[in-house]
Scaffold this active site. Structure first.
Site, PDB file in Angstrom:
ATOM      1  CB  VAL A 184      -0.937   0.020   1.218  1.00 12.95           C
ATOM      2  CG1 VAL A 184      -1.781   1.292   1.232  1.00 12.95           C
ATOM      3  CG2 VAL A 184      -1.835  -1.207   1.212  1.00 12.95           C
ATOM      4  CG  ASN A 240       1.916   2.067   9.610  1.00  9.92           C
ATOM      5  OD1 ASN A 240       1.057   2.750   9.086  1.00  9.92           O
ATOM      6  ND2 ASN A 240       3.161   2.009   9.155  1.00  9.92           N
ATOM      7  CG  HIS A 272       5.555   1.535   1.066  1.00 11.23           C
ATOM      8  ND1 HIS A 272       5.455   0.754   2.203  1.00 11.23           N
ATOM      9  CD2 HIS A 272       5.242   0.718   0.025  1.00 11.23           C
ATOM     10  CE1 HIS A 272       5.111  -0.471   1.859  1.00 11.23           C
ATOM     11  NE2 HIS A 272       4.967  -0.522   0.544  1.00 11.23           N
ATOM     12  CG  HIS A 273       0.024   2.667   4.900  1.00 10.60           C
ATOM     13  ND1 HIS A 273       0.183   3.028   6.227  1.00 10.60           N
ATOM     14  CD2 HIS A 273      -1.291   2.866   4.622  1.00 10.60           C
ATOM     15  CE1 HIS A 273      -0.985   3.415   6.721  1.00 10.60           C
ATOM     16  NE2 HIS A 273      -1.885   3.340   5.763  1.00 10.60           N
ATOM     17  CB  SER A 274       6.308   0.329   5.371  1.00  8.24           C
ATOM     18  OG  SER A 274       7.098   0.986   4.392  1.00  8.24           O
TER      19      SER A 274
END
Length: 440
Positions: A58, A337, A172-174
């Site tokens: 994602v 996250n 990037h969602h990381s």
């Protein structure tokens, strides 16, 4: 304010031209850009690593409009002193040699040339808005090489109906959750009236919660016990339903499956109404009776099970002040996250009263709030993502300063007529708004 204001449609389109970039950093900016924050290597957290799963890779894509054309030298020079000082934005994610299948954060030198993208734009184009939509759609199909920190900024100096220029952030969602990243973006900016001052944002006053002791000792104790028992009951039911979904309980086959929702009552209600209108039209089209799919005609099956996987942020906002201090003084803040998941049933029905959708959504959200389902699923997030992944439809909402923006992302193989779905959601919002005005 028209509900159509700020409405964005994003549809993946093939055969878009590759991005061609121009603009180079001068020697001073290049040397500064390569001075990354030095830090110790550390493992990538499980919640960050899960965003590298094949079915859940994602990226967060955000669009920001500007009142004036973007001044590239100013942007580049300020990034050196702000964003590049954040460890996550100046580190690579590489395979851990000691633990197979794990990743580690490795500090690296950042080359701003690879992160600030300036495409060549045709002057005098017929539809700048469509160009931005197609450009963002193209970004959603591509990824960033792991040989560099996983973020970039695309500068589009094109005048649209909303702005003089557009900046597109792809992260990037990381690297972090949406709440943290929005705070970080604001921490990188300053007020026009006071270049040294951080921006201020309105804070919604929270309602005072009544203390259970106000009911009296005995009644307060009974209230607390009943509240806890209901919480445990809701959690148990949600966990059982989640487990059943993992094992055997599936949604009914329909033209769409698994649209993620939102925790806001109105937007969830509008989504349900828009999807109901769209599905009624699709079912009528399948039987060659598309003319029957009107506001009154109901072509939906009598029983249809459709649910969404809703992402819940379990981490409080980092805060603008803390992030600004981190970039100025190299202090540490909590980052990353921490996301849980809940299954939300999507009601498919055509109601005569548009506000019925909002009432149903409110009841659903209130029920989910009184459960620990999100915390439970956070602990098994990797299993959840491997089973569910991302389905054919994602609907995102952004409400800011009396303006609501919808972003619809689709798999064209599942939903080929995206603009019809967008129109149905807009119509649902218009009907709900008119119903509220009539009540007043």
């Amino acid at each position: 304010m028209s509900p159509k204001e700020g409405f964005k449609r994003r549809k993946v389109k093939p055969n878009l031209k590759p991005v061609e970039t121009t603009g180079r950093l001068d020697k001073t900016q290049e040397d500064e850009g390569r001075s990354a924050v030095a830090g110790d290597e550390e493992p990538v957290s499980p919640s960050a690593q899960m965003f590298h799963e094949p079915n859940f890779n994602v990226y967060i894509i955000a669009i920001m409009g500007c009142k004036t054309p973007v001044d590239l030298p100013v942007i580049k020079s300020n990034l050196v002193h702000t964003l590049l000082k954040h460890p996550r934005f100046s580190s690579l994610q590489v395979d851990d040699e000691k633990e197979r299948g794990k990743l580690r954060w490795i500090p690296t030198n950042v080359d701003l040339e690879k992160h600030i993208i300036v495409p060549e734009i045709e002057l005098g184009m017929d539809s700048p808005d469509q160009f931005v939509e197609d450009y963002v759609s193209n970004l959603s199909k591509t990824t960033i090489s792991k040989t560099q920190p996983l973020w970039d900024i695309h500068i589009l100096n094109v005048k649209t109906s909303d702005a003089e220029a557009v900046g597109v952030f792809r992260i990037h969602h990381s690297l972090g959750d949406g709440t943290s990243l929005m705070s970080l973006l604001l921490a990188c900016t300053r007020q026009i009236s006071d270049p040294e001052a951080l921006p201020t944002i309105p804070v919604k006053k929270s309602k005072e919660k009544k203390d259970w002791r106000d009911y009296g000792r005995i009644w307060g104790w009974l209230f607390g016990v009943s509240w806890f028992l209901v919480l445990m009951w809701h959690t148990a039911v949600d966990i059982i339903m989640f487990a059943a979904t993992l094992l055997f309980l599936k949604d009914n086959e329909s033209p769409i499956k698994g649209p993620p929702g939102t925790v806001n009552d109105v937007t969830l209600g509008v989504t349900q109404a828009g999807l109901s209108r769209y599905l009624s039209w699709r079912y009528a089209a399948q039987t060659k009776n598309s003319h029957r799919a009107t506001e009154i005609g109901n072509n939906l099956p009598k029983k249809i099970r459709l649910r969404s996987t809703m992402l819940i942020n379990l981490r409080p906002s980092v805060g603008i002040q803390a992030l600004a201090a981190m970039m100025e003084k190299d202090t540490e803040v909590k980052w990353g996250n921490r996301i849980g998941y809940v299954l939300v049933p999507i009601t498919m029905a055509l109601h005569s009263n548009p506000l019925d959708y909002v009432r149903e959504a409110k009841a659903t959200i209130n029920r989910k709030k009184h459960s620990l389902e999100a915390i439970f699923t956070y602990s098994i997030a990797e299993v959840v993502l491997k089973i569910f992944g991302i389905e054919g439809l994602m609907v995102n909402f952004q409400s800011y300063v009396n303006k609501m923006t919808f972003v619809v992302s689709v798999n064209e193989g599942t939903i080929p007529d995206t603009h019809r779905l967008c129109d149905d959601i807009v119509k649902a919002l218009e009907l709900a708004k008119d119903a509220v005005v009539e009540r007043e």
